[in-house]
Design an enzyme around this catalytic site. Structure first.
Site, mmCIF file in Angstrom:
data_model
loop_
_atom_site.group_PDB
_atom_site.id
_atom_site.type_symbol
_atom_site.label_atom_id
_atom_site.label_comp_id
_atom_site.label_asym_id
_atom_site.label_seq_id
_atom_site.Cartn_x
_atom_site.Cartn_y
_atom_site.Cartn_z
ATOM 1 N N GLY A 17 40.327 25.908 -27.973
ATOM 2 C CA GLY A 17 39.246 25.114 -27.701
ATOM 3 C C GLY A 17 38.358 25.663 -28.659
ATOM 4 O O GLY A 17 37.785 26.949 -28.857
ATOM 5 N N THR A 18 37.713 24.850 -29.296
ATOM 6 C CA THR A 18 37.295 24.989 -30.757
ATOM 7 C C THR A 18 36.329 24.043 -31.444
ATOM 8 O O THR A 18 36.138 23.170 -30.907
ATOM 9 C CB THR A 18 38.476 25.205 -31.876
ATOM 10 O OG1 THR A 18 38.264 25.916 -33.176
ATOM 11 C CG2 THR A 18 39.154 23.900 -31.987
ATOM 12 N N SER A 19 35.795 24.433 -32.676
ATOM 13 C CA SER A 19 35.198 23.898 -33.465
ATOM 14 C C SER A 19 35.503 23.999 -34.954
ATOM 15 O O SER A 19 35.518 24.924 -35.497
ATOM 16 C CB SER A 19 33.568 24.140 -33.718
ATOM 17 O OG SER A 19 33.111 24.122 -32.178
#
Length: 239
Positions: A17-19
């Site tokens: 779960g990231t950017s």
């Protein structure tokens, strides 16, 4: 077993779960990502490196299942190494992106993988390719992905300008990722960036206590409650 329930097999998997982000500039590309890896609501790793080396001047940013994206990146890395050995020339960024797209599309029901491929090659220079969930392939001057990207599309549209140099692009990536990390609970930690040009690959690092600061608001209800809790002295009445 007649039917494989992939959702059951993937329960509790480690998830990025990231950017993630990649931006093209006049002489190269800048890629960047946060460093938080989650398993549900538990932070499994807060200093993950999501910028994966694929070839000398080609990197990818990974979002989705950590196991899926690592496996796909390893396959593409091996294929490009063999192709470079056989042909004697470095592969193009488009070739790497096309292999990623083929693997993601043909296994879209079994994979959770969103990939951004970026780099420099002698054919077209710098380029950025976005491969979202489902296995599409899109070339763009900039691309963002992961759970944190939904918070910063407006900022990117309003801020990005063509013709930027290296420094402006690095600042844009740093600010965008900091904004995404401040809003997205599945993104956080530190910012890792990589500047890829014809001459070199330069790694950059922004510690968590040196992230750009933006307006973060304040708790209005808490402030109102404090005012309500103040003791009020009775007013003296003259007789």
């Amino acid at each position: 077993m007649d039917h494989i329930d992939f959702q059951q097999l993937k329960g509790g998997e480690v998830n990025l779960g990231t950017s993630i982000m990649a931006v093209q500039f006049d002489k190269g590309v800048v890629i960047g990502a946060d460093s938080r890896t989650t398993t549900g609501s538990y932070i499994a790793n807060r200093v993950t490196d999501k910028l994966t080396h694929i070839h000398d001047r080609i990197y990818c940013c990974r979002s989705g299942s950590a196991a899926d994206t690592q496996a796909v990146a390893d396959i593409v890395h091996r294929f490009l190494q063999e192709a470079a050995q056989n042909s004697g020339t470095a592969p193009s960024v488009h070739t790497a992106a096309a292999i990623f797209q083929k693997l993601c599309y043909e296994n879209k029901d079994a994979l959770s993988a969103g990939i951004i491929v970026a780099g420099w090659d002698k054919d077209v220079g710098p380029s950025v390719y976005n491969i979202p969930l489902g296995g599409g392939l899109f070339r763009q001057p900039w691309a963002i992905g992961g759970s944190g990207s939904t918070y910063v599309y407006g900022y990117c549209d309003a801020t990005y300008q063509e013709g930027w140099g290296r420094d402006e692009t690095i600042e844009f990536v740093r600010n965008t990722l900091a904004l995404a990390m401040s809003r997205d609970g599945s993104s956080g930690g530190v910012i890792r960036m990589c500047v890829i040009t014809e001459d070199a690959v330069e790694r950059l690092f922004v510690p968590g206590d040196q992230l750009p600061k933006f307006w973060e608001g304040r708790e209005v209800l808490a402030a109102a409650k404090k005012l309500a809790d103040l003791e009020v002295e009775p007013m003296a009445v003259e007789v």
